[in-house]
Design a protein around this motif. Structure first.
Motif, PDB file in Angstrom:
ATOM      1  N   PHE A 169       0.828  -1.273  -0.023  1.00 15.48           N
ATOM      2  CA  PHE A 169       0.040   0.010   0.040  1.00 15.48           C
ATOM      3  C   PHE A 169       0.911   1.185   0.202  1.00 15.48           C
ATOM      4  O   PHE A 169       1.560   1.550   0.934  1.00 15.48           O
ATOM      5  CB  PHE A 169      -0.737   0.088   1.332  1.00 15.48           C
ATOM      6  CG  PHE A 169      -1.919  -1.003   1.266  1.00 15.48           C
ATOM      7  CD1 PHE A 169      -2.856  -1.181   0.200  1.00 15.48           C
ATOM      8  CD2 PHE A 169      -1.810  -2.051   2.509  1.00 15.48           C
ATOM      9  CE1 PHE A 169      -3.629  -2.283   0.169  1.00 15.48           C
ATOM     10  CE2 PHE A 169      -2.726  -3.131   2.231  1.00 15.48           C
ATOM     11  CZ  PHE A 169      -3.687  -3.230   1.388  1.00 15.48           C
ATOM     12  N   VAL A 170       0.949   1.894  -1.215  1.00 17.81           N
ATOM     13  CA  VAL A 170       1.818   3.123  -1.305  1.00 17.81           C
ATOM     14  C   VAL A 170       0.866   4.196  -1.693  1.00 17.81           C
ATOM     15  O   VAL A 170      -0.180   4.271  -1.171  1.00 17.81           O
ATOM     16  CB  VAL A 170       2.868   2.748  -2.287  1.00 17.81           C
ATOM     17  CG1 VAL A 170       3.795   1.744  -1.579  1.00 17.81           C
ATOM     18  CG2 VAL A 170       2.460   2.286  -3.312  1.00 17.81           C
TER      19      VAL A 170
ATOM     20  N   GLY B 163      -5.159   1.577  -1.038  1.00 19.67           N
ATOM     21  CA  GLY B 163      -4.282   2.798  -0.566  1.00 19.67           C
ATOM     22  C   GLY B 163      -5.086   3.832  -0.017  1.00 19.67           C
ATOM     23  O   GLY B 163      -4.588   4.712   0.512  1.00 19.67           O
ATOM     24  N   PHE B 164      -6.383   3.890  -0.041  1.00 23.57           N
ATOM     25  CA  PHE B 164      -7.196   5.001   0.385  1.00 23.57           C
ATOM     26  C   PHE B 164      -8.147   4.322   1.612  1.00 23.57           C
ATOM     27  O   PHE B 164      -9.167   3.731   1.204  1.00 23.57           O
ATOM     28  CB  PHE B 164      -8.160   5.682  -0.728  1.00 23.57           C
ATOM     29  CG  PHE B 164      -7.320   6.382  -1.745  1.00 23.57           C
ATOM     30  CD1 PHE B 164      -7.218   7.891  -1.577  1.00 23.57           C
ATOM     31  CD2 PHE B 164      -6.675   5.896  -2.630  1.00 23.57           C
ATOM     32  CE1 PHE B 164      -6.504   8.679  -2.421  1.00 23.57           C
ATOM     33  CE2 PHE B 164      -5.996   6.675  -3.473  1.00 23.57           C
ATOM     34  CZ  PHE B 164      -5.894   7.949  -3.413  1.00 23.57           C
ATOM     35  N   LEU B 165      -7.778   4.644   2.725  1.00 26.09           N
ATOM     36  CA  LEU B 165      -8.464   3.927   3.851  1.00 26.09           C
ATOM     37  C   LEU B 165      -9.880   4.854   4.099  1.00 26.09           C
ATOM     38  O   LEU B 165      -9.813   6.048   3.970  1.00 26.09           O
ATOM     39  CB  LEU B 165      -7.619   4.148   5.135  1.00 26.09           C
ATOM     40  CG  LEU B 165      -6.598   3.290   5.159  1.00 26.09           C
ATOM     41  CD1 LEU B 165      -5.604   3.582   6.359  1.00 26.09           C
ATOM     42  CD2 LEU B 165      -6.826   1.708   5.226  1.00 26.09           C
ATOM     43  N   GLN B 166     -10.862   3.987   4.562  1.00 23.50           N
ATOM     44  CA  GLN B 166     -12.136   4.590   5.087  1.00 23.50           C
ATOM     45  C   GLN B 166     -12.171   3.903   6.367  1.00 23.50           C
ATOM     46  O   GLN B 166     -11.576   2.701   6.726  1.00 23.50           O
ATOM     47  CB  GLN B 166     -13.195   4.170   4.040  1.00 23.50           C
ATOM     48  CG  GLN B 166     -13.002   4.710   2.710  1.00 23.50           C
ATOM     49  CD  GLN B 166     -12.969   5.999   2.663  1.00 23.50           C
ATOM     50  OE1 GLN B 166     -13.542   6.891   3.646  1.00 23.50           O
ATOM     51  NE2 GLN B 166     -12.404   6.814   1.761  1.00 23.50           N
TER      52      GLN B 166
ATOM     53  N   ASN C 231     -14.852   8.967   1.232  1.00 22.72           N
ATOM     54  CA  ASN C 231     -14.049  10.158   0.654  1.00 22.72           C
ATOM     55  C   ASN C 231     -12.819   9.928  -0.304  1.00 22.72           C
ATOM     56  O   ASN C 231     -12.488   8.578  -0.202  1.00 22.72           O
ATOM     57  CB  ASN C 231     -13.895  11.299   1.716  1.00 22.72           C
ATOM     58  CG  ASN C 231     -13.049  10.853   2.814  1.00 22.72           C
ATOM     59  OD1 ASN C 231     -12.209  10.140   2.425  1.00 22.72           O
ATOM     60  ND2 ASN C 231     -13.486  11.409   3.839  1.00 22.72           N
ATOM     61  N   VAL C 232     -12.491  10.914  -0.903  1.00 24.49           N
ATOM     62  CA  VAL C 232     -11.066  10.735  -1.444  1.00 24.49           C
ATOM     63  C   VAL C 232     -10.114  10.802  -0.612  1.00 24.49           C
ATOM     64  O   VAL C 232      -9.673  12.229  -0.580  1.00 24.49           O
ATOM     65  CB  VAL C 232     -11.118  11.529  -2.939  1.00 24.49           C
ATOM     66  CG1 VAL C 232      -9.772  11.144  -3.728  1.00 24.49           C
ATOM     67  CG2 VAL C 232     -12.222  11.136  -3.658  1.00 24.49           C
ATOM     68  N   GLY C 233      -9.769  10.092   0.243  1.00 20.74           N
ATOM     69  CA  GLY C 233      -8.578  10.545   1.272  1.00 20.74           C
ATOM     70  C   GLY C 233      -8.197   9.278   1.973  1.00 20.74           C
ATOM     71  O   GLY C 233      -8.551   8.111   1.681  1.00 20.74           O
TER      72      GLY C 233
END
Length: 363
Positions: free
Chosen positions: A7-8, A241-244, A261-263
């Motif tokens: 995960f980068v 790579g984008f955690l929720q 979200n995008v984050g």
């Protein structure tokens, strides 16, 4: 708390602090008035003397903390405890191997943590890491960070009175990120024993194992709710790579996404008495390097679900702020931050004011 090396991208930035790595993320200057005074007062640094330190948790009486830190003389994180009022760090782990994710038992007599000290090639592992760090110092170039899901990492329980160390997991693979239920009967943790990091639940003695999640990607960092009905965790199942932030029922039958979200939304933690969850996050929807700050959500719980509610931003420092936890009485907040003079990650504590109490803050 870590993520796999695969995960980068945006996640990589967070993980430098996630494993207390001395990240200087988002150190750009800002002229806007800070919002932190609404929620945080009496902010003070509580760790020093380590290369980097973080991921701290309170003892049940709120008088001590346990955390992971890299000492000057060793390349890997070790586990330490220390009194909040004076006193020096006391080594909890064995002094060798990679360690992470320490947590007090509800009675305060034992400390749970993960360690790879039984690695049969421990000396070689240490020497290789020392050589890599020395090469970085000479070149002035820091390698791209990735958390090593060391297959020799297992979960241990140490009695603080007798120093007895009890091994709770022994399956091949990474077992870590463990935390007790409020009644001390259960431990939620992350394991990649089936080839993919998922959330597991076991009894406090390591028996009665149950797998709760099985989605593709990383599920980790679980904490059991104060009423024992839910487990909050982070996952990149929607986009790698984008955690929720998610919750899963204690029986594994229901899963609810709390963020979308995008984050990167990471390191969620329950408030002990009020319906709030706090976490670290950053917006990756815009170009450039985002800053990681602390965010607070009010939720509504019914018999069969948890509904996400309003969200407040708690920190806006140009330093990175991650890994927030509340004190047992819910009145203080502790987190890992690079708001130090040398930009190394260290633990900070502040008195906490809830959004509905803003008008009385500082009175």
């Amino acid at each position: 708390m870590p993520l796999q090396s695969r995960f980068v991208s945006p996640l990589l930035c967070l993980l430098l602090v996630a494993a207390c790595s001395g990240l200087t993320l988002g150190q750009e200057a800002t002229t806007e008035k800070s919002i932190e005074g609404k929620y945080l007062s009496n902010v003070r640094q509580v760790t020093s003397g380590m290369v980097k330190a973080g991921e701290g948790y309170f003892s049940p009486d709120g008088k001590q903390i346990v955390y992971q830190a890299v000492p000057p003389q060793y390349p890997f994180y070790q586990i330490y405890t220390q009194p909040l009022e004076g006193g020096k760090p006391e080594l909890v782990s064995t002094g060798r191997g990679r360690t992470t994710c320490a947590y007090f038992t509800p009675d305060g007599k034992d400390i749970l943590f993960s360690s790879s000290h039984l690695d049969p090639n421990m000396t070689q592992t240490e020497q290789e890491e020392i050589a890599r760090q020395e090469e970085e110092r000479k070149s002035g170039q820091r390698r791209r960070y990735s958390w090593d899901f060391d297959p020799y990492t297992d979960i241990y329980l140490k009695n603080m009175a007798t120093s007895k160390l009890t091994q709770l997991t022994s399956e091949k693979g990474y077992d870590a990120e463990g935390a007790f239920s409020y009644d001390g009967k259960k431990i939620a943790f992350c394991s990649d024993r089936d080839g993919d990091p998922d959330i597991y639940l076991m009894d406090a003695d390591g028996t009665n194992l149950k797998q709760l999640t099985n989605a593709k990607g990383y599920d980790g960092g679980p904490f059991i709710s104060p009423n024992g009905k839910w487990i909050v965790f982070r996952s990149d199942r929607k986009k790698e790579g984008f955690l929720q932030i998610y919750v899963v029922s204690i029986d594994g039958e229901k899963e609810i996404a709390l963020t979308d979200n995008v984050g990167v939304n990471w390191a969620p933690y329950w408030h002990p008495t009020k319906p709030y969850i706090i976490w670290a996050g950053a917006d990756h929807s815009k170009p450039g390097r985002p800053n990681y700050d602390l965010w607070l959500m009010k939720y509504e719980e019914t018999d069969d679900t948890i509904k996400p509610g309003p969200v407040w931003r708690i920190t806006d420092s140009p330093a990175a702020d991650v890994l927030p936890v509340f004190s047992p009485d819910g009145k203080q907040l502790m987190w890992t931050s690079t708001r130090t003079d040398d930009h190394s990650s260290q633990l900070f504590i502040a008195d906490f004011t809830f959004p509905e109490d803003e008008s009385t803050a500082g009175q």
